[in-house]
Design an enzyme around this catalytic site. Structure first.
Site, PDB file in Angstrom:
ATOM      1  N   SER A 126      37.717  35.137  36.983  1.00  0.00           N
ATOM      2  CA  SER A 126      37.768  35.896  38.235  1.00  0.00           C
ATOM      3  C   SER A 126      39.099  35.812  38.964  1.00  0.00           C
ATOM      4  CB  SER A 126      36.646  35.456  39.181  1.00  0.00           C
ATOM      5  OG  SER A 126      35.481  36.186  38.922  1.00  0.00           O
ATOM      6  N   SER A 170      33.145  36.708  45.100  1.00  0.00           N
ATOM      7  CA  SER A 170      33.607  37.016  43.744  1.00  0.00           C
ATOM      8  C   SER A 170      32.740  38.086  43.094  1.00  0.00           C
ATOM      9  CB  SER A 170      33.617  35.746  42.880  1.00  0.00           C
ATOM     10  OG  SER A 170      34.434  35.927  41.740  1.00  0.00           O
ATOM     11  N   LYS A 179      40.701  39.058  39.829  1.00  0.00           N
ATOM     12  CA  LYS A 179      40.461  39.782  41.083  1.00  0.00           C
ATOM     13  C   LYS A 179      41.644  39.682  42.045  1.00  0.00           C
ATOM     14  CE  LYS A 179      35.391  39.380  41.018  1.00  0.00           C
ATOM     15  NZ  LYS A 179      35.125  38.474  39.893  1.00  0.00           N
TER      16      LYS A 179
END
Length: 535
Positions: free
Chosen positions: A87, A335, A90
């Site tokens: 993640s 997230s 991101k």
């Protein structure tokens, strides 16, 4: 990455620096460096020792620490080694979205009429058109229906058409695991969808299963939102108090049949699961159709999906999402994978005018990264969230991004969206809510977490004891230990505890400390609030 680590019983050896200063049993221990030269801070040795932890035996790491203001590199370990960032992807997507879409960007969902109005009858079709809003709730569709009713329409002679053509028809990202089909963190992506609550896990339905009053009774099942779009195949049963709780909720492949199986004891807790739907466009249309009926508007024809709204259709109702700078909070703090993918496709649409797709979106992100001093040729990004195991990036490119965005006009909003170590609640601490508590990094470090099986990452900002702002990126791959969050935390707390002249080494918390401490299991996982299968 909001993806479950395969949980197994694990034992982790605990090692100690000399002269350890205990912080809390639940977190980390802070000590002074052993044998540090008078003219050296000892920081490289301190971080090297953390990376030498037995939990990383056979694993690989890419780690860089730098002065945020000057760019001076204070530590590097395989800085250009490309690893799965999970993640941390991101960070790339969100920064590009703030630049390319703008902090004030809003997604809209409109209801339009095509046909002739005769009194209270629309002789034609009613269109529900989405542009990719990943935060639309059932209440928003209800308000759209109320606006249609307020316009005076009571019957639509034609069809309800769900227009999701702003995005392409590809629903899942490159190499997303088929095993995750019904998991809330891997929902299908559509320009028209629905989130069941303000965690905004769009494309999912909440299933709650409560035990019956007596052994042998069927458990009680509740759906949020209430909808007939999914069917429940209830195979579970209630057993006597003290019996086993083995409830499981899964969606059958390619269908919207939810199978509820297992047992739940009398007086047992309610099981709550977030489960993806098959074809989120139809899901949104079904909830909107029910809302129309509740407001006295009857649609005579069937529901159809995937058809564009014709030119000249008249707008009857409209809903605008929160601004992007506000949407970043649930996106980054929690997230949220689906937010990342919706933004990626939206950037692709804005850049080309074609239906939003991953290819155009990733190209647009890469174009922004070049302007920010990040070399997209040194990383591979195939989706917006990092759920794909094809995503590869080195720590030094995250350092370049973290430094570059400090000069962007939207930086304050972007920075505020990052999870805060030991921060209170989901909206502040997010995925770092229960990590690094009781240390100098608490309420200090702001960083993006990332987790896949065998991959973990943490990249962001922390202020050291002397007031110097540092940027760091820690990417760990190929570890067999189920979780290595304690090692990331040890590096960040070392930075927060140290000065330019003197490093204060930190001992990674052991698995025993995690179990016995105040923060328990939560301290060692990405998601700091508990959700079924979350993390």
């Amino acid at each position: 990455m909001r993806r479950p680590v395969r949980r197994v019983n694990h034992r982790m050896r605990h090692w100690i620096w000399p002269a350890v200063l205990a912080v809390t049993a639940a977190t980390l221990s802070v000590g002074s460096p052993a044998g540090a030269d008078a003219d050296r801070s000892g920081l490289p040795e301190a971080i090297d020792t953390v990376l030498g932890d037995p939990r990383l035996e056979g694993a690989v790491a890419s780690v860089v620490v730098a002065d945020a203001a000057t760019g001076d590199v204070l530590y590097r370990h395989r800085p250009s080694g490309r690893l799965m960032p999970a993640s941390n992807t991101k960070l790339l997507t969100s920064a590009a979205a703030m630049e390319l879409l703008g902090p004030d960007h809003r997604f809209t969902t409109d209801v339009l009429a095509a046909g002739q109005r005769q009194g209270r009858v629309l002789r034609g079709d009613l269109y529900l058109r989405g542009t990719g809003d990943p935060t639309t709730l059932a209440g928003d569709y209800d308000r759209l229906a109320a606006q249609v009713a307020a316009s005076g329409i009571r019957r639509v002679s034609g069809r309800l058409i769900a227009d999701d053509t702003r995005f392409d028809a590809r629903r899942v990202g490159d190499t997303w695991s088929a095993d995750d089909e019904s998991a809330y963190y891997a929902a299908q992506i559509s320009a028209l969808s629905l989130a069941p609550d303000t965690d905004y896990d769009t494309g999912t339905v909440i299933v709650e299963v409560a035990p019956g009053a007596r052994a042998g009774d069927r458990p009680r099942v509740t759906l949020t939102p209430r909808t007939d779009y999914v069917d429940v195949d209830l195979r579970a049963r209630t057993v006597a108090g003290g019996g086993a709780d083995t409830l499981a909720v899964e969606r059958r492949h390619g269908t919207n049949t939810l199978t509820v199986s297992g047992t739940v004891p009398v007086g047992g807790a309610t099981t709550k699961e977030w489960v993806t739907v098959w074809e989120p466009t139809g899901y949104a249309a079904a909830v909107f159709r029910d809302a129309l009926a509740a407001h006295g508007v009857r649609v005579s024809g069937p529901t159809r999906t995937g058809t564009a709204t014709p030119e000249g259709a008249r707008r009857l109702a409209s809903h605008a999402s929160m601004k992007l700078k506000d949407l970043l909070v649930p996106f980054m703090k929690l997230s949220n994978n689906m937010h990342a993918e919706s933004l990626t496709k939206a950037m692709g649409y804005e850049a080309t005018g074609r239906p939003g797709n991953w290819g155009d979106g990733i190209t647009a992100i890469g174009g922004y990264l070049k302007t920010a001093g990040v070399d997209p040729g040194r990383l591979r990004q195939v989706d917006g969230s990092g759920l794909s195991r094809k995503d590869n990036a080195p720590a030094d490119q995250y350092i370049a991004l973290l430094r570059a965005v400090r000069g962007e006009p939207w930086f304050a909003d972007w920075y505020a969206s990052l999870p805060v170590a030991c921060g209170p609640g989901k909206s502040v601490g997010g995925t770092l809510r229960s990590r690094m508590c009781g240390t100098p990094a608490a309420l200090n470090a702001r960083a993006k977490t990332g987790t896949l099986t065998g991959a973990s990452a943490l990249s962001g900002y922390v202020t050291d004891k002397g007031g110097r702002e540092l940027v760091f990126s820690v990417i760990l791959n190929n570890h067999l230990a189920p979780l290595v969050k304690a090692l990331e935390d040890a590096i960040v707390v070392t930075l927060a505890s140290s000065t330019e002249d003197k490093a204060v080494p930190v001992t990674p918390r052991s698995s025993r400390a995690a179990k016995n401490g105040d923060h328990g299991q939560d301290a060692d996982v990405e998601c700091s609030w508990r959700k079924p299968a979350r993390c």
